[in-house]
Write a protein that holds these residues in place. Structure first.
Motif, mmCIF file in Angstrom:
data_model
loop_
_atom_site.group_PDB
_atom_site.id
_atom_site.type_symbol
_atom_site.label_atom_id
_atom_site.label_comp_id
_atom_site.label_asym_id
_atom_site.label_seq_id
_atom_site.Cartn_x
_atom_site.Cartn_y
_atom_site.Cartn_z
ATOM 1 N N ALA A 180 19.736 32.974 14.495
ATOM 2 C CA ALA A 180 20.483 32.503 13.334
ATOM 3 C C ALA A 180 21.416 31.374 13.719
ATOM 4 C CB ALA A 180 21.278 33.652 12.712
ATOM 5 N N ASN A 181 21.498 30.392 12.843
ATOM 6 C CA ASN A 181 22.462 29.299 12.981
ATOM 7 C C ASN A 181 23.184 29.189 11.647
ATOM 8 O OD1 ASN A 181 23.913 26.954 13.252
ATOM 9 N ND2 ASN A 181 22.251 25.779 14.144
ATOM 10 N N SER A 182 24.385 29.747 11.601
ATOM 11 C CA SER A 182 25.136 29.844 10.348
ATOM 12 C C SER A 182 24.304 30.666 9.365
ATOM 13 C CB SER A 182 25.441 28.438 9.824
ATOM 14 O OG SER A 182 26.231 28.507 8.663
ATOM 15 N N ASP A 183 23.900 30.084 8.223
ATOM 16 C CA ASP A 183 23.130 30.833 7.234
ATOM 17 C C ASP A 183 21.661 30.439 7.239
ATOM 18 O OD1 ASP A 183 23.680 28.329 6.372
ATOM 19 O OD2 ASP A 183 24.445 28.883 4.405
ATOM 20 N N LEU A 184 21.184 29.898 8.353
ATOM 21 C CA LEU A 184 19.775 29.538 8.486
ATOM 22 C C LEU A 184 19.120 30.392 9.569
ATOM 23 C CD1 LEU A 184 19.877 25.625 8.398
ATOM 24 C CD2 LEU A 184 19.247 27.161 6.534
ATOM 25 N N VAL A 185 17.843 30.709 9.354
ATOM 26 C CA VAL A 185 17.037 31.391 10.370
ATOM 27 C C VAL A 185 16.142 30.350 11.023
ATOM 28 C CG1 VAL A 185 15.281 33.145 10.802
ATOM 29 C CG2 VAL A 185 17.070 33.571 9.127
ATOM 30 N N LEU A 186 16.123 30.346 12.342
ATOM 31 C CA LEU A 186 15.291 29.400 13.085
ATOM 32 C C LEU A 186 14.255 30.145 13.900
ATOM 33 C CD1 LEU A 186 18.352 28.030 12.935
ATOM 34 C CD2 LEU A 186 17.164 26.246 14.192
ATOM 35 N N TYR A 187 13.048 29.597 13.905
ATOM 36 C CA TYR A 187 11.983 30.091 14.773
ATOM 37 C C TYR A 187 11.801 29.064 15.876
ATOM 38 C CZ TYR A 187 7.292 31.210 16.461
ATOM 39 O OH TYR A 187 6.216 31.505 17.258
ATOM 40 N N ARG A 188 12.294 29.387 17.074
ATOM 41 C CA ARG A 188 12.356 28.432 18.176
ATOM 42 C C ARG A 188 13.147 27.216 17.712
ATOM 43 N NH1 ARG A 188 6.121 29.221 20.394
ATOM 44 N NH2 ARG A 188 6.386 31.402 21.029
#
Length: 219
Positions: A180-188
């Motif tokens: 997670a980066n703040s309110d975002l989900v990251l895949y790699r």
């Protein structure tokens, strides 16, 4: 012993330092680029580089078309560094490319380029048709499934996948690469796009018409 006595080849990107993009184009071998930063006194350090072979259709492009293709591809690859950056330098040895970049808009990247000798200074970088980050954040907040996924990434997935909500189940096998980066989900290194915007991004990815494998790589 050499590796212990000399500094690493790659440098960490510093948004306060001048950035230089060098591009390489060959109708036989493919296209490539170097992203460099001026460390002072004209000393350039490599930040990122890349290359790829040409698709079969691309091998029949005219030289100027290959040059434009290389510009679009390298800026797309470096967008994480270049988006929002102060003016940076694009270096090319192909003279006919300079007035084109001065006068026209690229298919994927909109930019205004001023001419300086064989260097082109780009004053802005925007991905054509790609939404602003704030728009993506707004869509994530309005998506209950995305909120549940974000909660799982932050607090941790349960031990048993059957305890997951159905909307989060597709990410069970990917959970080790999600963060997670703040309110975002990251895949790699990629943002997980909320459902409301996926059609928009898919349409943008298919603009190049380069086939399934190349489109997945572009994503």
């Amino acid at each position: 012993m050499f590796a212990l006595t000399y500094p690493p080849v790659l440098a960490l990107f510093d948004p306060d330092l001048p950035a230089v993009l060098q591009m390489y184009v060959s109708c036989l071998n493919g296209i490539g680029y170097d992203l460099l930063q001026d460390q002072g006194n004209g000393y350039l350090r490599l930040v990122q580089c890349g290359s790829r072979f040409l698709a079969d259709a691309e091998t029949r492009y005219a030289t100027i078309e290959l040059e434009i293709l290389a510009v679009v591809w390298l800026m797309s690859n470096c967008r994480l560094y270049l988006a929002g950056l102060q003016p940076f330098t694009l270096m090319t040895d192909h003279w006919p490319l300079i007035p084109i970049l001065n006068s026209y808009t690229l298919n994927v990247i909109e930019t205004h380029v001023s001419r300086t000798s064989r260097r082109s200074h780009l004053t802005s970088l925007q991905l054509c048709g790609v939404l602003e980050l704030l728009d993506i954040r707004d869509a994530t907040r309005a998506d209950p499934a995305y909120t549940r996924q974000l909660d799982c990434v932050i607090t941790g997935f349960p031990r048993n996948r059957y305890n997951l909500h159905n909307s989060v189940l597709p990410y069970w096998k990917l959970r080790a690469d999600l963060y997670a980066n703040s309110d975002l989900v990251l895949y790699r290194a990629r943002v997980v796009v909320p459902a409301a915007l996926r059609h928009h991004f898919l349409s943008h990815l298919h603009d190049s018409h380069r086939g399934v494998k190349a489109t997945k790589c572009r994503a």
